[in-house]
Design a protein around this motif. Sequence first.
Motif, mmCIF file in Angstrom:
data_model
loop_
_atom_site.group_PDB
_atom_site.id
_atom_site.type_symbol
_atom_site.label_atom_id
_atom_site.label_comp_id
_atom_site.label_asym_id
_atom_site.label_seq_id
_atom_site.Cartn_x
_atom_site.Cartn_y
_atom_site.Cartn_z
ATOM 1 N N ALA A 66 44.268 41.381 31.645
ATOM 2 C CA ALA A 66 45.106 42.452 31.261
ATOM 3 C C ALA A 66 44.407 43.592 30.216
ATOM 4 N N LYS A 67 43.224 42.751 30.074
ATOM 5 C CA LYS A 67 42.295 43.341 28.780
ATOM 6 C C LYS A 67 41.587 44.829 29.188
ATOM 7 N N ASN A 68 40.848 44.413 30.346
ATOM 8 C CA ASN A 68 40.118 45.691 31.139
ATOM 9 C C ASN A 68 38.889 46.124 29.827
ATOM 10 N N ALA A 91 41.342 44.608 37.182
ATOM 11 C CA ALA A 91 42.216 44.687 36.031
ATOM 12 C C ALA A 91 43.704 44.994 36.211
ATOM 13 N N LYS A 92 44.585 44.458 35.412
ATOM 14 C CA LYS A 92 46.043 44.611 35.770
ATOM 15 C C LYS A 92 46.445 45.994 35.029
ATOM 16 N N PRO A 93 47.378 46.551 35.604
ATOM 17 C CA PRO A 93 47.915 46.454 37.046
ATOM 18 C C PRO A 93 47.258 46.610 38.195
#
Lengths: 225, 345
Positions: free
Chosen positions: A80-82, A100-102
């Motif tokens: 989630a951090k990217n 990376a999310k999303p």
Amino acid sequence: MKILIIEDEPELAKGMVGYLAGQSYLCELATDYHQAWEKIGTHHYDCILLDLMLPGGNGMKILDQLKAQNKEDGVIIISAKNALEDKIRGLELGADDYLAKPFHLSELSARIFSVIRRKNFANSNFIQQGELKVDLLAKTVEVAGSVVTLTKKEFDLLLFFMGNKNKVISKSALAEHLSGDLADMLDNHDFIYAHIKNLKKKLTEAGSVNYLKTLYGNGYKWQYE
Amino acid sequence: MSKLLSKSLKRFAAYAGIVLACSIPVYYFAISTLWHYELDEHNIILTPEAGREDTFFIIGAITLLTVLFFALLLGGFVWLNRRISHRLWQPFYHTLEKIRAFDLSSHTAVDFERSNIAEFEELNSSISRLLDSNISAYRQQKEFTENASHELQTPLAIVQSKLDLLMQDSSLTSAQAQIIEETNNALSRVSRINKNLLLLAKIESQQFLELKDIALSEILQQILDLLSTLFAEKVIHRKIDSSYIVKGNPILLEIMLTNLLMNAMRHTFPRQEIELSLSDNVLVISNPGMHELDRNQLFGRFSTASAHTPGSGLGLSIVKEISKRYLWNVNYSFQNGNHIFEVAF
């Protein structure tokens, strides 16, 4: 093909399992650090999907230990951090990819497909599908023995579809895949039509069955039994 | 505007001048009275010529002496006053200098020199307290943005995965698939806004520290190649004539240039022309437009200029933030029906 999903968010994990199970992958789930560690210690996986922020410990440590034990499992970090530092460190520690999310499930599936391919076939790497033969290292495509020249984007698209066999892929997932971060700055996603049209034309003109179906006017499906 | 020191000095000097001026007739009167009295007492009779001559001589000598001592006194006075005041106000000037150099976004607290004068010490401690609370409020706000953006990524990923799963349902109708696609588009916009907010927070919290020498023409060429596949129908006139090397973070520079170019392309209709020129250290991008944009709002957050654009509304504020960090100058102007963005590296 066995996949271990290490993800503490049950709904997201459910979504991943739901999508990947239909792709003839065998999915197992670990929801925290210790569970993940137990599974990795006792089983071999073709690909591990690793969330970095886990209850009970940092996902990076799992990566560390995999490397220390010379495990060959493919690893895709899902974070989630990217953060660039995480990405660089993860890849340095032996992760094969970073997502990376999303993300679209089709993107995930395509990445898993390519990681497993890369791991399992170190020297020669072909995908044979009926009369279609894709050489992943040389990045060439043959239809019934004759070479079809594809642009980089078309080749990329072909692999994306093959990695999402029999799945409906939305236009926005394709646009995001092809243009990356620029996708949503575009007024429309029409540019993908041209690429898909050309890919379809080149393959069928070379004598391939038309595997690529258009659905609902805005979705695509690579149909191959 | 006059300085604090010269203000008090001027008054002192003016007062001394007035006293000097007033003293002259008093001296004149006192000495001539004294002179006549002495003459009468000793019954000295002078010829009127000699009397006048002596009077003038004495008054002249006394005036001269008075003026001399007055000047000496005044000069010393001014010199002393200046010295004392200067030393006295030194802490104040130090404080002023520190506040002037203070930059909120650098997150560094100000250390004031200690002073043995109570008022200044109080001033410094009050300012310190004020700045500290500002810094911490600023930091909290940044952290909030960063944390909120992080926390949003997972729920966004869940929504995305559910939509992708829904798309697999074989009983889906075309109309439903259309709704899913529209939801997808909106969702990807939310994700982008979120990512951009995160990026802004990271730039502001001084991440991306790596510095490199980058050839501007090369990086521009790379970005143009990437964009040309997306904007085949738009005409770009490029005049890249510079071998300028810029020092900065390659990722940030790429983001900045991409945002500027995307901005120009998105607001240009097919077959219209975009001009791009790079000469020496100045990059100019211009594209046709109808109205001048509001310069004050242009680089602000979420200040989308037109209603139909699907952007995140953060592209230009990211440009601004990046240029601010490296002290590059970004300017907007509107000339002959063209929006012109100019960056001086």
